[in-house]
Design an enzyme around this catalytic site. Structure first.
Site, PDB file in Angstrom:
ATOM      1  N   SER A  12       0.836  -1.189   0.000  1.00 30.24           N
ATOM      2  CA  SER A  12       0.000   0.000   0.000  1.00 30.24           C
ATOM      3  C   SER A  12       0.873   1.243   0.000  1.00 30.24           C
ATOM      4  O   SER A  12       1.687   1.444   0.916  1.00 30.24           O
ATOM      5  CB  SER A  12      -0.897   0.017   1.235  1.00 30.24           C
ATOM      6  OG  SER A  12      -1.503   1.289   1.382  1.00 30.24           O
ATOM      7  N   HIS A  37      -1.128  -1.258  -4.338  1.00 29.34           N
ATOM      8  CA  HIS A  37      -2.430  -0.954  -3.751  1.00 29.34           C
ATOM      9  C   HIS A  37      -2.511   0.538  -3.434  1.00 29.34           C
ATOM     10  O   HIS A  37      -1.626   1.094  -2.778  1.00 29.34           O
ATOM     11  CB  HIS A  37      -2.589  -1.775  -2.470  1.00 29.34           C
ATOM     12  CG  HIS A  37      -3.950  -1.697  -1.844  1.00 29.34           C
ATOM     13  ND1 HIS A  37      -5.013  -2.476  -2.253  1.00 29.34           N
ATOM     14  CD2 HIS A  37      -4.420  -0.936  -0.817  1.00 29.34           C
ATOM     15  CE1 HIS A  37      -6.067  -2.211  -1.507  1.00 29.34           C
ATOM     16  NE2 HIS A  37      -5.744  -1.265  -0.633  1.00 29.34           N
ATOM     17  N   ASP A  39      -4.833   3.324  -1.620  1.00 27.68           N
ATOM     18  CA  ASP A  39      -5.925   3.557  -0.677  1.00 27.68           C
ATOM     19  C   ASP A  39      -6.477   4.963  -0.862  1.00 27.68           C
ATOM     20  O   ASP A  39      -5.839   5.943  -0.483  1.00 27.68           O
ATOM     21  CB  ASP A  39      -5.423   3.386   0.758  1.00 27.68           C
ATOM     22  CG  ASP A  39      -5.196   1.926   1.127  1.00 27.68           C
ATOM     23  OD1 ASP A  39      -6.130   1.125   0.931  1.00 27.68           O
ATOM     24  OD2 ASP A  39      -4.102   1.593   1.600  1.00 27.68           O
ATOM     25  N   MET A  41      -9.123   7.740   0.154  1.00 22.72           N
ATOM     26  CA  MET A  41      -9.969   8.097   1.291  1.00 22.72           C
ATOM     27  C   MET A  41     -10.465   9.533   1.140  1.00 22.72           C
ATOM     28  O   MET A  41      -9.745  10.395   0.632  1.00 22.72           O
ATOM     29  CB  MET A  41      -9.185   7.966   2.603  1.00 22.72           C
ATOM     30  CG  MET A  41      -8.534   6.605   2.802  1.00 22.72           C
ATOM     31  SD  MET A  41      -7.688   6.514   4.402  1.00 22.72           S
ATOM     32  CE  MET A  41      -6.743   5.001   4.180  1.00 22.72           C
ATOM     33  N   HIS A  70      -8.468   0.985  -4.059  1.00 18.35           N
ATOM     34  CA  HIS A  70      -9.448   0.715  -3.004  1.00 18.35           C
ATOM     35  C   HIS A  70     -10.134   2.025  -2.646  1.00 18.35           C
ATOM     36  O   HIS A  70      -9.534   2.904  -2.024  1.00 18.35           O
ATOM     37  CB  HIS A  70      -8.699   0.119  -1.809  1.00 18.35           C
ATOM     38  CG  HIS A  70      -9.564  -0.179  -0.638  1.00 18.35           C
ATOM     39  ND1 HIS A  70      -9.027  -0.532   0.593  1.00 18.35           N
ATOM     40  CD2 HIS A  70     -10.916  -0.188  -0.460  1.00 18.35           C
ATOM     41  CE1 HIS A  70     -10.009  -0.742   1.453  1.00 18.35           C
ATOM     42  NE2 HIS A  70     -11.154  -0.526   0.835  1.00 18.35           N
ATOM     43  N   MET A  72     -12.310   4.065  -0.503  1.00 17.43           N
ATOM     44  CA  MET A  72     -12.959   4.267   0.787  1.00 17.43           C
ATOM     45  C   MET A  72     -13.616   5.636   0.753  1.00 17.43           C
ATOM     46  O   MET A  72     -13.232   6.575   1.465  1.00 17.43           O
ATOM     47  CB  MET A  72     -11.927   4.142   1.918  1.00 17.43           C
ATOM     48  CG  MET A  72     -11.472   2.713   2.134  1.00 17.43           C
ATOM     49  SD  MET A  72     -10.018   2.565   3.202  1.00 17.43           S
ATOM     50  CE  MET A  72      -8.721   2.736   1.968  1.00 17.43           C
ATOM     51  N   MET A 141     -11.559  -6.313   5.297  1.00 13.59           N
ATOM     52  CA  MET A 141     -10.789  -5.367   6.103  1.00 13.59           C
ATOM     53  C   MET A 141     -10.505  -5.986   7.467  1.00 13.59           C
ATOM     54  O   MET A 141     -11.421  -6.390   8.178  1.00 13.59           O
ATOM     55  CB  MET A 141     -11.555  -4.056   6.279  1.00 13.59           C
ATOM     56  CG  MET A 141     -11.809  -3.275   5.002  1.00 13.59           C
ATOM     57  SD  MET A 141     -10.293  -2.703   4.209  1.00 13.59           S
ATOM     58  CE  MET A 141      -9.615  -1.628   5.483  1.00 13.59           C
ATOM     59  N   GLY A 146      -9.272   3.752   7.359  1.00 11.85           N
ATOM     60  CA  GLY A 146      -9.024   5.163   7.610  1.00 11.85           C
ATOM     61  C   GLY A 146      -7.573   5.509   7.846  1.00 11.85           C
ATOM     62  O   GLY A 146      -7.116   6.568   7.428  1.00 11.85           O
ATOM     63  N   PHE A 147      -6.828   4.596   8.465  1.00 12.88           N
ATOM     64  CA  PHE A 147      -5.438   4.900   8.784  1.00 12.88           C
ATOM     65  C   PHE A 147      -4.585   3.646   8.654  1.00 12.88           C
ATOM     66  O   PHE A 147      -5.046   2.531   8.921  1.00 12.88           O
ATOM     67  CB  PHE A 147      -5.306   5.454  10.205  1.00 12.88           C
ATOM     68  CG  PHE A 147      -6.034   6.742  10.427  1.00 12.88           C
ATOM     69  CD1 PHE A 147      -5.458   7.950  10.063  1.00 12.88           C
ATOM     70  CD2 PHE A 147      -7.306   6.748  10.970  1.00 12.88           C
ATOM     71  CE1 PHE A 147      -6.141   9.145  10.247  1.00 12.88           C
ATOM     72  CE2 PHE A 147      -8.001   7.934  11.157  1.00 12.88           C
ATOM     73  CZ  PHE A 147      -7.411   9.140  10.795  1.00 12.88           C
ATOM     74  N   GLY A 148      -3.328   3.832   8.255  1.00 10.03           N
ATOM     75  CA  GLY A 148      -2.378   2.740   8.215  1.00 10.03           C
ATOM     76  C   GLY A 148      -1.803   2.472   9.600  1.00 10.03           C
ATOM     77  O   GLY A 148      -1.967   3.262  10.529  1.00 10.03           O
ATOM     78  N   GLY A 149      -1.122   1.347   9.723  1.00  8.51           N
ATOM     79  CA  GLY A 149      -0.404   1.036  10.946  1.00  8.51           C
ATOM     80  C   GLY A 149      -1.252   0.568  12.103  1.00  8.51           C
ATOM     81  O   GLY A 149      -0.792   0.554  13.252  1.00  8.51           O
ATOM     82  N   ASP A 176      -6.786  -6.571   3.914  1.00 13.86           N
ATOM     83  CA  ASP A 176      -6.233  -5.222   4.038  1.00 13.86           C
ATOM     84  C   ASP A 176      -6.287  -4.809   5.502  1.00 13.86           C
ATOM     85  O   ASP A 176      -7.364  -4.617   6.067  1.00 13.86           O
ATOM     86  CB  ASP A 176      -7.041  -4.250   3.174  1.00 13.86           C
ATOM     87  CG  ASP A 176      -6.414  -2.864   3.099  1.00 13.86           C
ATOM     88  OD1 ASP A 176      -5.424  -2.615   3.800  1.00 13.86           O
ATOM     89  OD2 ASP A 176      -6.925  -2.034   2.317  1.00 13.86           O
ATOM     90  N   GLY A 177      -5.098  -4.697   6.127  1.00 11.03           N
ATOM     91  CA  GLY A 177      -5.031  -4.203   7.490  1.00 11.03           C
ATOM     92  C   GLY A 177      -4.187  -5.058   8.408  1.00 11.03           C
ATOM     93  O   GLY A 177      -4.527  -6.212   8.677  1.00 11.03           O
ATOM     94  N   GLY A 178      -3.063  -4.522   8.843  1.00 15.89           N
ATOM     95  CA  GLY A 178      -2.250  -5.194   9.838  1.00 15.89           C
ATOM     96  C   GLY A 178      -1.549  -6.446   9.361  1.00 15.89           C
ATOM     97  O   GLY A 178      -1.181  -7.299  10.178  1.00 15.89           O
ATOM     98  N   GLY A 198       1.293  -2.273   4.220  1.00 18.37           N
ATOM     99  CA  GLY A 198       1.861  -0.940   4.090  1.00 18.37           C
ATOM    100  C   GLY A 198       3.175  -0.818   4.823  1.00 18.37           C
ATOM    101  O   GLY A 198       4.248  -1.034   4.263  1.00 18.37           O
ATOM    102  N   SER A 199       3.095  -0.497   6.106  1.00 21.15           N
ATOM    103  CA  SER A 199       4.315  -0.295   6.883  1.00 21.15           C
ATOM    104  C   SER A 199       5.161  -1.556   6.944  1.00 21.15           C
ATOM    105  O   SER A 199       6.392  -1.476   7.012  1.00 21.15           O
ATOM    106  CB  SER A 199       3.959   0.182   8.298  1.00 21.15           C
ATOM    107  OG  SER A 199       3.037  -0.698   8.921  1.00 21.15           O
TER     108      SER A 199
END
Length: 229
Positions: A12, A37, A39, A41, A70, A72, A141, A146-149, A176-178, A198-199
């Site tokens: 991402s 990817h 994101d 928003m 994606h 959002m 999800m 809304g936010f990465g990390g 998508d997420g974590g 992402g991170s």
């Protein structure tokens, strides 16, 4: 886009260097990313503002493979054509973003993109069964968007149920997420094949020193593939 259920890593760009997106996209692809990817928003559907069609159009020439967009945002429909024109290969809309998701998925395919359906962590699978013949990808999800990390939410039971529901249809399950080397096996074992990170991909590296991107991607892939097999 040929379909298969092999593990695909989709970094991402939300975690990339915002001042150097083109080079970042090229760098992660060179280091083994399968998809890129994006994101999107809007500060309305989710509490953050990121990118629009112009950013997608700007980075498209730097992406050789799949650009996975994606959305959002709400409403979605007025912007589908713009993101398709910007070069999105996959456009994913949220089930929760509007009352006419069937029409939205039709519009995405009509614009020439693959159609993705995203589900927030608190959204069940009850409505998905009626949409499976309209989608090429379902994005589960594993954080609230809304936010990465953010910290990973274990929804492996939901993913397994979705995988059973899909059956032999050529539909990707994206997470998508974590996603990290620690959480990738959980979702891969449940049936996911596209992992957005992402991170966990961009940490420790840069355009000038992209080797950590490759090491991070390889670690996530290896962990997921071991669980998938």
């Amino acid at each position: 886009m040929a379909f298969d259920r092999s593990i695909k890593i989709a970094p991402s760009i939300l975690a990339a260097d915002f001042a150097n997106f083109g080079a970042e996209c090229a760098a992660v692809e060179a280091q083994g990313a399968d998809w890129v990817h994006v994101d999107v928003m809007d500060g309305h559907f989710v509490p953050n503002i990121t990118f629009g069609p112009a950013t997608c159009a700007a980075i498209r020439p730097h992406i050789k493979g799949v650009m996975d967009v994606h959305l959002m945002i709400a409403p979605v429909d007025p912007y589908i054509e713009a993101f398709a024109d910007a070069g999105a290969d996959v456009i994913t809309a949220h089930l929760e973003a509007g009352p006419h998701i069937h029409r939205t998925l039709q519009a995405i395919r009509g614009a020439g993109a693959k159609a993705g359906l995203a589900l927030n962590p608190g959204t069940g699978l009850g409505d998905v069964a009626h949409l499976l013949d309209m989608v090429d990808l379902v994005c589960v999800m594993t954080v609230n968007p809304g936010f990465g990390g953010q910290k990973f939410i274990d929804l492996s039971a939901k993913i397994r149920d979705l995988r059973a529901m899909i059956g032999d249809r050529p539909i990707h399950i994206e997470i998508d997420g974590g996603v990290t080397p620690q959480t990738a096996p959980i979702v891969a074992a449940a049936g996911a094949d596209v992992l957005v990170a992402g991170s966990a991909v961009f940490k420790g590296g840069s355009v000038e020193d992209p080797a950590p991107y490759g090491a991070n991607i390889a670690a996530i892939r290896a962990a997921a593939e071991a669980a998938q097999s």
